[in-house]
Design an enzyme around this catalytic site. Structure first.
Site, PDB file in Angstrom:
ATOM      1  N   GLY A   1       6.896 140.731   2.620  1.00 46.80           N
ATOM      2  CA  GLY A   1       6.045 139.911   3.245  1.00 46.80           C
ATOM      3  C   GLY A   1       4.548 140.457   3.446  1.00 46.80           C
ATOM      4  O   GLY A   1       4.146 141.871   3.203  1.00 46.80           O
TER       5      GLY A   1
ATOM      6  N   ASP B   1      12.484 146.261  11.648  1.00 46.17           N
ATOM      7  CA  ASP B   1      13.369 146.081  10.710  1.00 46.17           C
ATOM      8  C   ASP B   1      14.681 145.644  11.240  1.00 46.17           C
ATOM      9  O   ASP B   1      15.259 146.227  12.112  1.00 46.17           O
ATOM     10  CB  ASP B   1      13.413 147.570  10.282  1.00 46.17           C
ATOM     11  CG  ASP B   1      14.143 147.479   8.670  1.00 46.17           C
ATOM     12  OD1 ASP B   1      15.217 147.032   8.573  1.00 46.17           O
ATOM     13  OD2 ASP B   1      13.600 148.063   7.716  1.00 46.17           O
TER      14      ASP B   1
ATOM     15  N   PHE C   1      14.949 134.186   8.130  1.00 48.99           N
ATOM     16  CA  PHE C   1      14.288 134.025   6.525  1.00 48.99           C
ATOM     17  C   PHE C   1      14.347 135.462   5.808  1.00 48.99           C
ATOM     18  O   PHE C   1      14.182 135.660   4.683  1.00 48.99           O
ATOM     19  CB  PHE C   1      12.850 133.616   6.626  1.00 48.99           C
ATOM     20  CG  PHE C   1      12.719 132.126   6.950  1.00 48.99           C
ATOM     21  CD1 PHE C   1      12.926 131.255   6.297  1.00 48.99           C
ATOM     22  CD2 PHE C   1      12.287 131.810   8.285  1.00 48.99           C
ATOM     23  CE1 PHE C   1      12.715 129.908   6.668  1.00 48.99           C
ATOM     24  CE2 PHE C   1      12.209 130.887   8.810  1.00 48.99           C
ATOM     25  CZ  PHE C   1      12.335 129.594   8.107  1.00 48.99           C
TER      26      PHE C   1
ATOM     27  N   ALA D   1      15.225 138.404   3.862  1.00 45.74           N
ATOM     28  CA  ALA D   1      16.320 138.677   2.969  1.00 45.74           C
ATOM     29  C   ALA D   1      15.893 139.150   1.588  1.00 45.74           C
ATOM     30  O   ALA D   1      14.619 138.837   1.372  1.00 45.74           O
ATOM     31  CB  ALA D   1      17.424 137.675   2.647  1.00 45.74           C
TER      32      ALA D   1
ATOM     33  N   TYR E   1      23.867 138.113  -4.956  1.00 47.03           N
ATOM     34  CA  TYR E   1      22.889 137.297  -4.003  1.00 47.03           C
ATOM     35  C   TYR E   1      23.695 136.174  -3.467  1.00 47.03           C
ATOM     36  O   TYR E   1      23.772 136.143  -2.018  1.00 47.03           O
ATOM     37  CB  TYR E   1      21.716 136.819  -4.852  1.00 47.03           C
ATOM     38  CG  TYR E   1      20.879 135.834  -3.874  1.00 47.03           C
ATOM     39  CD1 TYR E   1      20.236 136.283  -2.842  1.00 47.03           C
ATOM     40  CD2 TYR E   1      20.687 134.681  -4.167  1.00 47.03           C
ATOM     41  CE1 TYR E   1      19.681 135.585  -1.802  1.00 47.03           C
ATOM     42  CE2 TYR E   1      20.066 133.619  -3.471  1.00 47.03           C
ATOM     43  CZ  TYR E   1      19.191 134.310  -2.277  1.00 47.03           C
ATOM     44  OH  TYR E   1      18.813 133.487  -1.600  1.00 47.03           O
TER      45      TYR E   1
ATOM     46  N   ASP F   1      22.664 133.819 -13.889  1.00 47.99           N
ATOM     47  CA  ASP F   1      22.315 132.386 -13.764  1.00 47.99           C
ATOM     48  C   ASP F   1      23.330 131.129 -14.100  1.00 47.99           C
ATOM     49  O   ASP F   1      24.356 131.154 -14.888  1.00 47.99           O
ATOM     50  CB  ASP F   1      21.135 132.015 -15.112  1.00 47.99           C
ATOM     51  CG  ASP F   1      19.832 132.513 -14.645  1.00 47.99           C
ATOM     52  OD1 ASP F   1      19.491 132.677 -13.332  1.00 47.99           O
ATOM     53  OD2 ASP F   1      19.005 132.752 -15.645  1.00 47.99           O
TER      54      ASP F   1
HETATM   55  N1  UFG Z   1      13.495 131.194 -15.781  1.00 49.01           N
HETATM   56  C1  UFG Z   1      13.121 131.423 -17.186  1.00 49.01           C
HETATM   57  N2  UFG Z   1      11.927 132.589 -17.252  1.00 49.01           N
HETATM   58  C2  UFG Z   1      11.489 132.940 -16.243  1.00 49.01           C
HETATM   59  C3  UFG Z   1      11.862 132.759 -14.857  1.00 49.01           C
HETATM   60  C4  UFG Z   1      13.025 131.805 -14.682  1.00 49.01           C
HETATM   61  O1  UFG Z   1      13.771 130.945 -17.993  1.00 49.01           O
HETATM   62  O2  UFG Z   1      10.458 133.942 -16.400  1.00 49.01           O
HETATM   63  C5  UFG Z   1      14.863 130.318 -15.603  1.00 49.01           C
HETATM   64  C6  UFG Z   1      15.939 131.045 -14.980  1.00 49.01           C
HETATM   65  O3  UFG Z   1      16.938 131.604 -15.995  1.00 49.01           O
HETATM   66  C7  UFG Z   1      16.583 130.135 -14.455  1.00 49.01           C
HETATM   67  C8  UFG Z   1      15.358 129.051 -13.956  1.00 49.01           C
HETATM   68  O4  UFG Z   1      14.300 129.494 -14.613  1.00 49.01           O
HETATM   69  O5  UFG Z   1      17.411 129.071 -15.172  1.00 49.01           O
HETATM   70  C9  UFG Z   1      15.041 129.210 -12.406  1.00 49.01           C
HETATM   71  O6  UFG Z   1      14.934 130.642 -11.990  1.00 49.01           O
HETATM   72  P1  UFG Z   1      14.420 131.161 -11.096  1.00 49.01           P
HETATM   73  O7  UFG Z   1      14.205 132.761 -10.997  1.00 49.01           O
HETATM   74  O8  UFG Z   1      13.200 130.616 -10.656  1.00 49.01           O
HETATM   75  O9  UFG Z   1      15.488 130.755  -9.593  1.00 49.01           O
HETATM   76  P2  UFG Z   1      16.836 131.017  -9.466  1.00 49.01           P
HETATM   77  O10 UFG Z   1      17.490 129.509 -10.064  1.00 49.01           O
HETATM   78  O11 UFG Z   1      17.507 131.991 -10.381  1.00 49.01           O
HETATM   79  O12 UFG Z   1      17.072 131.139  -7.926  1.00 49.01           O
HETATM   80  C10 UFG Z   1      16.541 130.417  -6.892  1.00 49.01           C
HETATM   81  C11 UFG Z   1      16.170 131.307  -5.847  1.00 49.01           C
HETATM   82  C12 UFG Z   1      17.735 131.599  -5.049  1.00 49.01           C
HETATM   83  C13 UFG Z   1      18.305 130.180  -5.066  1.00 49.01           C
HETATM   84  C14 UFG Z   1      18.305 129.453  -6.494  1.00 49.01           C
HETATM   85  C15 UFG Z   1      18.895 128.140  -5.948  1.00 49.01           C
HETATM   86  O13 UFG Z   1      15.661 132.757  -6.100  1.00 49.01           O
HETATM   87  O14 UFG Z   1      17.174 132.154  -3.851  1.00 49.01           O
HETATM   88  O15 UFG Z   1      16.905 129.362  -6.689  1.00 49.01           O
HETATM   89  O16 UFG Z   1      18.878 127.343  -6.865  1.00 49.01           O
HETATM   90  F1  UFG Z   1      19.529 130.572  -4.735  1.00 49.01           F
END
Ligand code: UFG
Length: 326
Positions: free
Chosen positions: A40, A55, A77, A79, A145, A290
């Protein structure tokens, strides 16, 4: 006696927590921001809000703050939240998320703080059986996660069962939170941004080519589908949850998403349209942890909380773009 207007915002200096703090102030609440500033930023905390540097893994830090400010509710929030990192460093997730939540709950019990709104995640579903995913879909997370957040939901449920008069929770399962406050000043920030929208925007700015993680997923265009929700809409749902406690809504779980899914390729096109810039990208392998598709059913939040998200995908991208160009 607790003060109804005082809300303890754990992680209030972070991306989502700072938006919540702003909204609480706008609505006449007195937010107490509790944050260790590991991810943060002190400058994200408005001067009208109290700030306590502490903390969550140290019970004394929390208890001191709860004792001093006597909040009527906690919003949690704080985490660790990066899916791929949770795969490579799972113990960090169990410690920062699960162990810290137990410490927080123990301090709340001791200081007789009875309500908590918990930041959970769509990652608890893993690869959902049915899309859009409802809250009663079996929770089978596919990464540490998601498992850490599901464990906390179980702990909340057991605690509420054990102390029905003294402990109540609402768990909000966030889908992909993005965008920034339209007035500026706060947004997604940090040396290691892993999330899709900021990475696409940075590629559009020319700073770093985007890597799309996988093009062989079982989706129509082969890239992962997600449900994007504006951070201000998400925070509005927390305010509604706070009010819902007063109507006797207790110990419930709500999805927070837009109920619309966009593939990574569709997101690239949307960013190109909104910003008028090309997004240089290449395709890499799938990213561990993913799921292929996550789209929310938010019917329950609409019906019980009266939640109406206001921002669409273009506004999510526009506000995130303004923030990146600050
Ligand atoms: N992605 C890419 N390239 C990147 C970043 C992401 O292709 O540089 C893809 C990822 O593989 C995924 C999608 O974009 O398929 C979304 O990825 P994010 O990292 O933006 O988000 P996530 O879906 O992995 O996770 C987020 C939050 C989590 C939450 C989740 C719920 O970080 O806390 O959404 O859907 F649980």
């Amino acid at each position: 006696m607790s003060d109804k207007k005082v809300i303890f915002v754990a992680g209030g200096a972070g991306y989502i927590g700072s938006h919540m703090t702003r909204l609480l102030l706008e609505e006449g609440f007195k937010p107490i921001v509790f944050d260790n500033l590991s991810t943060g930023f002190r400058e994200f905390v408005p001067k009208e809000a109290r700030f306590v540097r502490g903390d969550l893994r140290r019970e004394r830090d929390i208890e001191n703050a709860l004792e001093r400010y006597r909040p009527s509710a906690v919003m949690h929030f704080a985490a660790a939240l990066v899916v791929p990192e949770s795969v490579s460093d799972p113990l960090k997730y169990y410690e920062n998320n699960v162990a810290a939540a137990i410490t927080l709950l123990r301090a709340m019990r001791r200081q007789k703080v009875k309500r908590i709104i918990f930041s959970s995640t769509a990652a608890v579903y893993g690869e959902p059986q049915r899309i859009p995913v409802r809250e009663d879909n079996p929770a089978c997370p596919v990464n540490p996660y998601g498992r850490s957040k599901l464990m906390i939901e179980a702990i909340l449920k057991d605690t509420a069962y054990a102390y029905p008069e003294d402990f109540r929770y609402i768990s909000l399962r966030y889908f992909n939170v993005a965008g920034a406050h339209p007035a500026g000043g706060i947004g997604q920030k940090g040396p290691q941004i892993t999330h899709l929208i900021p990475n696409i925007l940075r590629a559009a700015m020319g700073s770093k080519k985007l890597t799309v993680f996988g093009k062989d997923w079982p989706t129509p265009d082969g890239t992962c589908i997600r449900d994007y929700i504006h951070v201000v809409d998400l925070c509005q749902a927390h305010l509604l949850a706070l009010k819902a406690f007063d109507r006797g809504v207790n110990n419930e779980i709500f999805n927070l998403g837009s109920s619309k899914g966009f593939s990574v390729k569709a997101m690239i096109r949307a960013v190109e349209q909104v910003t008028g810039k090309k997004v240089p990208h290449r395709y890499g392998p799938r990213r561990p942890g993913d799921p292929a598709r996550l789209i929310a059913s938010s019917k329950k939040a609409r019906e019980i909380l009266g939640w109406r998200p206001r921002y669409g995908l273009d506004e999510i991208i526009e506000t995130a773009w303004q923030w990146e160009n600050r």
